[in-house]
Every structure is written in structure tokens, then in C-alpha cells.
Design an enzyme around this catalytic site. Structure first.
Site, mmCIF file in Angstrom:
data_model
loop_
_atom_site.group_PDB
_atom_site.id
_atom_site.type_symbol
_atom_site.label_atom_id
_atom_site.label_comp_id
_atom_site.label_asym_id
_atom_site.label_seq_id
_atom_site.Cartn_x
_atom_site.Cartn_y
_atom_site.Cartn_z
ATOM 1 N N VAL A 166 40.167 45.231 41.864
ATOM 2 C CA VAL A 166 39.104 44.401 42.427
ATOM 3 C C VAL A 166 39.660 43.039 42.849
ATOM 4 O O VAL A 166 39.321 42.518 43.909
ATOM 5 C CB VAL A 166 37.921 44.251 41.441
ATOM 6 C CG1 VAL A 166 36.856 43.318 41.997
ATOM 7 C CG2 VAL A 166 37.303 45.617 41.140
ATOM 8 N N CYS A 167 40.549 42.466 42.040
ATOM 9 C CA CYS A 167 41.148 41.165 42.379
ATOM 10 C C CYS A 167 41.975 41.268 43.658
ATOM 11 O O CYS A 167 41.930 40.381 44.521
ATOM 12 C CB CYS A 167 42.022 40.659 41.241
ATOM 13 S SG CYS A 167 41.129 40.429 39.693
ATOM 14 N N ASP A 168 42.715 42.348 43.770
ATOM 15 C CA ASP A 168 43.508 42.618 44.968
ATOM 16 C C ASP A 168 42.583 42.692 46.181
ATOM 17 O O ASP A 168 42.806 42.030 47.196
ATOM 18 C CB ASP A 168 44.273 43.931 44.754
ATOM 19 C CG ASP A 168 45.087 44.374 45.955
ATOM 20 O OD1 ASP A 168 46.318 44.355 45.857
ATOM 21 O OD2 ASP A 168 44.488 44.760 46.983
#
Length: 172
Positions: free
Chosen positions: A64-66
């Protein structure tokens, strides 16, 4: 001792404790000191006079951060006059490697690993994990917070459209 807040966010369904105050729309944006990929210090004042989207992620090495960082990198190409900062506690070297591998060139990745200066000022330090909770802040040219989102479940995406609209509105 910094303020502790509970009941704000969960991590994989489990409640966590956030350290620092809740930042709200209308607040003066707190200053902070983080590290760039070359280990130089960066503060909010370094982007003074511009609209800023601050995208906060637990770690760039997660899905999700990516995706969140890639999405804001794509949006940055269309948002002239907006600085997009992605802040995590990843080491600056890991951030630099990730940006190179991911082709990220419009977003500035910054590390809060050393002092948790940003995380404590913006109330996103997860006490139990020493990571930053997922959040997005938009700050206008006058250092006023015009958008603040603490994502209730850290494993989920923020409201990208709301942040982008707040940045566009702040540019007018």
C-alpha cells in the site's frame, strides 16, 4: 512527555497508540526536521511559500505504501507548484534505493528515522511499532493545514482525491 492518543487508527484490525497531537484543518503546520536521501536535514521551512502534500507511510517496502507513493508521484506531474513529500521511518539509503528501483522522481522521500521529529509533531508515531501511521496532510503557502487525513486502518489507502483537490484549491 508527548501526548498519546488511542482509538484513532488500527493496524490489521488491532488498535494502536499514536504519539503526538491531532493536526486539524486550520492549524498552523508544525515545523519538523527529517533527513533527505543524502542525509541532509530538511524542514517544513525548506518548502516555504509553496503548497505541500505530505504523504505519510509506514514503510515504502510494503504494497500500500508503494502504491500510495507511486500515485502521488503520478499526480505530481500534473500539479505544478505543489511539492509532494513522502515521509516514513525507512532509512534514507533504503528510500533512495526504492526510488531508483521504482522510477520515482517527482516525490521527495524523507526519513523520520533519526528523531521522529515529524511523526511526533503531526501525531503519527505508532508507539507499539516505532513506525508512522498512514496519513496525508496538505499545507498551503502560508503554512496552514488545509487537509488532514489519518487513515483509520493503516493497511488501507488514503483518500487521494480529497488530498489532490485540497492542493488544487490551495493553489488558487
Amino acid at each position: 512527555m508527548a501526548q498519546e492518543r488511542t482509538g484513532v487508527v488500527t493496524f490489521k484490525g488491532n488498535p494502536v497508540t499514536l504519539i503526538g497531537p491531532e493536526i486539524k484543518v486550520g492549524d498552523a503546520a508544525p515545523n519538523f526536521k527529517v533527513l533527505a536521501n543524502d542525509l541532509s536535514e530538511v524542514t517544513l521551512d525548506d518548502t516555504k511559500g509553496s503548497v505541500r502534500i505530505i504523504s505519510v507511510v509506514p514503510s515504502l517496502d510494503t504494497g500500500v505504501c508503494d502504491a500510495q507513493t507511486r500515485r502521488f508521484n503520478e499526480e505530481a506531474a500534473q500539479l505544478e507548484g505543489v511539492n509532494i513529500l513522502t515521509i516514513s521511518v525507512d532509512l534514507p539509503f533504503a528510500q533512495k534505493r526504492w526510488c531508483g528501483a521504482a522510477g520515482i522522481d517527482k516525490v521527495q522521500t524523507l526519513s523520520d528515522h533519526r528523531d521522529l521529529s515529524f511523526g511526533t509533531a503531526y501525531g503519527v508515531v505508532i508507539k507499539e511499532l516505532r513506525l508512522l501511521a498512514r496519513a496525508v496532510f496538505v499545507i498551503d503557502q502560508n503554512d496552514q493545514v488545509v487537509h488532514a487525513e489519518y487513515v483509520p486502518e493503516i493497511a488501507e489507502h488514503p483518500n487521494y482525491e480529497a488530498a489532490i483537490e485540497a492542493a488544487k484549491k490551495a493553489l488558487q
